[in-house]
Write a protein that holds these residues in place. Structure first.
Motif, PDB file in Angstrom:
ATOM      1  N   TYR A 111      -5.841 -12.333 -14.634  1.00  0.00           N
ATOM      2  CA  TYR A 111      -5.683 -12.718 -13.263  1.00  0.00           C
ATOM      3  C   TYR A 111      -5.543 -12.140 -12.138  1.00  0.00           C
ATOM      4  CZ  TYR A 111      -8.283 -16.229 -15.987  1.00  0.00           C
ATOM      5  OH  TYR A 111      -8.630 -17.194 -17.158  1.00  0.00           O
ATOM      6  N   LYS A 112      -5.691 -12.153 -11.269  1.00  0.00           N
ATOM      7  CA  LYS A 112      -4.766 -11.530  -9.494  1.00  0.00           C
ATOM      8  C   LYS A 112      -5.715 -11.926  -8.331  1.00  0.00           C
ATOM      9  CE  LYS A 112      -5.942  -6.914 -11.483  1.00  0.00           C
ATOM     10  NZ  LYS A 112      -5.892  -5.384 -11.338  1.00  0.00           N
ATOM     11  N   THR A 113      -5.147 -12.328  -7.964  1.00  0.00           N
ATOM     12  CA  THR A 113      -5.315 -12.763  -6.098  1.00  0.00           C
ATOM     13  C   THR A 113      -4.998 -11.536  -5.200  1.00  0.00           C
ATOM     14  OG1 THR A 113      -4.467 -14.450  -4.901  1.00  0.00           O
ATOM     15  CG2 THR A 113      -2.680 -13.929  -5.873  1.00  0.00           C
ATOM     16  N   THR A 114      -4.785 -11.370  -4.125  1.00  0.00           N
ATOM     17  CA  THR A 114      -4.197 -10.330  -2.801  1.00  0.00           C
ATOM     18  C   THR A 114      -4.074 -11.522  -2.021  1.00  0.00           C
ATOM     19  OG1 THR A 114      -6.388  -9.029  -3.278  1.00  0.00           O
ATOM     20  CG2 THR A 114      -5.116  -9.093  -0.698  1.00  0.00           C
ATOM     21  N   LEU A 115      -2.684 -10.898  -1.399  1.00  0.00           N
ATOM     22  CA  LEU A 115      -1.884 -11.680  -0.576  1.00  0.00           C
ATOM     23  C   LEU A 115      -1.931 -10.551   0.792  1.00  0.00           C
ATOM     24  CD1 LEU A 115       1.636 -12.365  -2.313  1.00  0.00           C
ATOM     25  CD2 LEU A 115      -0.318 -13.432  -2.392  1.00  0.00           C
ATOM     26  N   THR A 116      -2.448 -11.233   1.932  1.00  0.00           N
ATOM     27  CA  THR A 116      -1.892 -10.731   3.325  1.00  0.00           C
ATOM     28  C   THR A 116      -1.105 -11.041   3.988  1.00  0.00           C
ATOM     29  OG1 THR A 116      -4.860 -10.683   3.263  1.00  0.00           O
ATOM     30  CG2 THR A 116      -3.627 -10.124   5.528  1.00  0.00           C
ATOM     31  N   TRP A 117      -0.505 -10.001   4.652  1.00  0.00           N
ATOM     32  CA  TRP A 117       0.554  -9.846   5.642  1.00  0.00           C
ATOM     33  C   TRP A 117       1.046  -9.714   7.019  1.00  0.00           C
ATOM     34  CZ3 TRP A 117       5.386 -12.215   2.381  1.00  0.00           C
ATOM     35  CH2 TRP A 117       5.139 -11.847   1.587  1.00  0.00           C
ATOM     36  N   THR A 118       1.405 -10.198   7.564  1.00  0.00           N
ATOM     37  CA  THR A 118       1.306 -10.666   9.237  1.00  0.00           C
ATOM     38  C   THR A 118       2.340 -10.773   9.876  1.00  0.00           C
ATOM     39  OG1 THR A 118      -1.032 -11.460   9.155  1.00  0.00           O
ATOM     40  CG2 THR A 118      -0.618 -10.959  11.132  1.00  0.00           C
ATOM     41  N   LEU A 119       2.359  -9.372  10.775  1.00  0.00           N
ATOM     42  CA  LEU A 119       3.434  -9.330  11.839  1.00  0.00           C
ATOM     43  C   LEU A 119       2.718  -9.451  13.214  1.00  0.00           C
ATOM     44  CD1 LEU A 119       5.929  -8.670  12.023  1.00  0.00           C
ATOM     45  CD2 LEU A 119       6.115  -6.520  12.379  1.00  0.00           C
TER      46      LEU A 119
ATOM     47  N   ALA B 202      -7.197 -16.264  -1.997  1.00  0.00           N
ATOM     48  CA  ALA B 202      -7.936 -16.733  -2.948  1.00  0.00           C
ATOM     49  C   ALA B 202      -6.748 -17.039  -4.155  1.00  0.00           C
ATOM     50  CB  ALA B 202      -9.015 -16.301  -2.670  1.00  0.00           C
ATOM     51  N   GLN B 203      -7.688 -17.952  -5.428  1.00  0.00           N
ATOM     52  CA  GLN B 203      -6.264 -18.938  -6.926  1.00  0.00           C
ATOM     53  C   GLN B 203      -6.395 -17.478  -7.380  1.00  0.00           C
ATOM     54  OE1 GLN B 203      -3.827 -19.754  -8.034  1.00  0.00           O
ATOM     55  NE2 GLN B 203      -4.664 -21.794  -7.799  1.00  0.00           N
ATOM     56  N   PHE B 204      -6.306 -17.206  -8.091  1.00  0.00           N
ATOM     57  CA  PHE B 204      -5.687 -16.237  -9.097  1.00  0.00           C
ATOM     58  C   PHE B 204      -7.395 -16.707 -10.094  1.00  0.00           C
ATOM     59  CE2 PHE B 204      -1.525 -16.346  -8.471  1.00  0.00           C
ATOM     60  CZ  PHE B 204      -0.618 -15.111  -8.452  1.00  0.00           C
ATOM     61  N   ALA B 205      -7.640 -15.297 -10.192  1.00  0.00           N
ATOM     62  CA  ALA B 205      -9.284 -15.491 -10.697  1.00  0.00           C
ATOM     63  C   ALA B 205      -9.310 -14.106 -11.916  1.00  0.00           C
ATOM     64  CB  ALA B 205     -10.106 -15.886  -9.844  1.00  0.00           C
ATOM     65  N   THR B 206     -10.113 -14.594 -12.483  1.00  0.00           N
ATOM     66  CA  THR B 206     -10.875 -13.041 -12.832  1.00  0.00           C
ATOM     67  C   THR B 206     -11.780 -12.013 -11.994  1.00  0.00           C
ATOM     68  OG1 THR B 206     -12.494 -13.833 -14.080  1.00  0.00           O
ATOM     69  CG2 THR B 206     -10.837 -14.515 -15.149  1.00  0.00           C
ATOM     70  N   THR B 207     -12.028 -10.860 -12.921  1.00  0.00           N
ATOM     71  CA  THR B 207     -12.748 -10.138 -11.891  1.00  0.00           C
ATOM     72  C   THR B 207     -14.566 -11.084 -11.818  1.00  0.00           C
ATOM     73  OG1 THR B 207     -12.719  -9.039 -13.541  1.00  0.00           O
ATOM     74  CG2 THR B 207     -11.660  -8.298 -12.921  1.00  0.00           C
ATOM     75  N   GLU B 208     -14.296 -11.855 -12.996  1.00  0.00           N
ATOM     76  CA  GLU B 208     -15.572 -13.163 -13.144  1.00  0.00           C
ATOM     77  C   GLU B 208     -15.435 -13.352 -12.019  1.00  0.00           C
ATOM     78  OE1 GLU B 208     -14.357 -11.535 -15.517  1.00  0.00           O
ATOM     79  OE2 GLU B 208     -16.089  -9.645 -16.127  1.00  0.00           O
ATOM     80  N   GLY B 209     -14.630 -14.200 -11.309  1.00  0.00           N
ATOM     81  CA  GLY B 209     -14.376 -15.182 -10.347  1.00  0.00           C
ATOM     82  C   GLY B 209     -13.917 -16.305 -11.600  1.00  0.00           C
TER      83      GLY B 209
END
Length: 257
Positions: free
Chosen positions: A242-250, A142-149
């Motif tokens: 602001y945070k986001t998550t990266l999901t790496w897939t092998l 997702a886009q970088f966002a605060t804990t409140e979205g």
């Protein structure tokens, strides 16, 4: 005459004994024994390696710049993701103009407990024993966002200067090195990630990518500017993280040469 006869008989008898000895030795024959070893796919997790000098006998302890309790352990199995850097862009002042920020380089402690820094990286290992190739990809969830979205509208996370590195390349000429080295698809220029979309990072064709390989984002000279975050001046910026998550897939999907 009698002496001559006796001497001749002695010579004949001695020669017969020599012939018998030689015949017995030749009749010893041959015998074959065998040796055998069987390998199976490896399943134990691999430790993170030094992104500058990935020696498997000298694992390192990376620092997670985002989560002080991290990093999390790698995945198990014969095809595994051993480690992936988190990106910390630090505390910045609110601006009304476009600005590109760069992630901190990867900090880690080497095998001799010496603190070092190097390129941010992703480490993968192929212990399947099939040489079928694989694909490494990433999705920014997702886009970088605060804990409140509240989203950081228009922000673009970019990766650049990627290349594949392994201790298996040591001592090889360019031709032999190319034959075993996966292709870093994000290697020149900058590739911006699109939230929710898959981006292929590295691919290994058949007979490539066996063992442990690192996707380094930059070198000693370029690491500090290889992971970027472009933030538009017109985007609304709150006094918050602001945070986001990266999901790496092998994936074990074979890749054509």
């Amino acid at each position: 005459m009698k002496k001559t006869t006796i001497l001749t008989a002695g010579i004949i008898l001695f020669s017969s004994l020599l012939g018998a000895t030689s015949t017995f030795a030749a009749e010893g024959g041959n015998y074959d024994s065998k040796g055998e070893i069987t390998f199976k796919a490896g399943t134990n997790p691999e430790s993170p390696l030094d992104p500058v000098n990935p020696d498997p006998t000298k694992p390192v302890v990376p620092v997670d710049p985002v989560d002080p309790t991290g990093p999390i352990g790698g995945t198990n199995g014969p095809l595994s993701i051993d480690y992936a850097s988190s990106f910390q862009f630090g505390e910045q002042e609110i601006l009304t103009t476009d600005k590109t920020y760069y992630a901190q380089v990867q900090a880690y402690t080497d095998s001799e407990s010496v603190a070092k820094t190097g390129p941010n990286y992703v480490q993968v290992t192929d212990k399947r024993g099939t040489q079928k190739g694989w694909e490494l990809s990433v999705v920014q969830k997702a886009q970088f966002a605060t804990t409140e979205g509240e989203e950081l509208a228009g922000a673009k996370l970019g990766l650049a200067n990627g290349h594949a590195i392994s201790d298996q390349q040591t001592g090889l000429n360019d031709t032999d090195k190319a034959a075993i080295t996966p292709t870093a698809t994000v290697s020149t220029g900058e590739t911006g990630l699109v939230p929710g979309a898959k981006t292929v990072i590295m691919t290994a064709a058949e007979k490539q990518g066996v063992g442990t390989w690192l996707y380094d984002m930059g070198t000693a000279d370029t690491a500090a500017e290889s992971v970027s975050l472009l933030v538009p001046g017109k985007s609304v910026k709150l006094r918050a993280a602001y945070k986001t998550t990266l999901t790496w897939t092998l994936s074990d999907t074979p890749v054509a040469p």
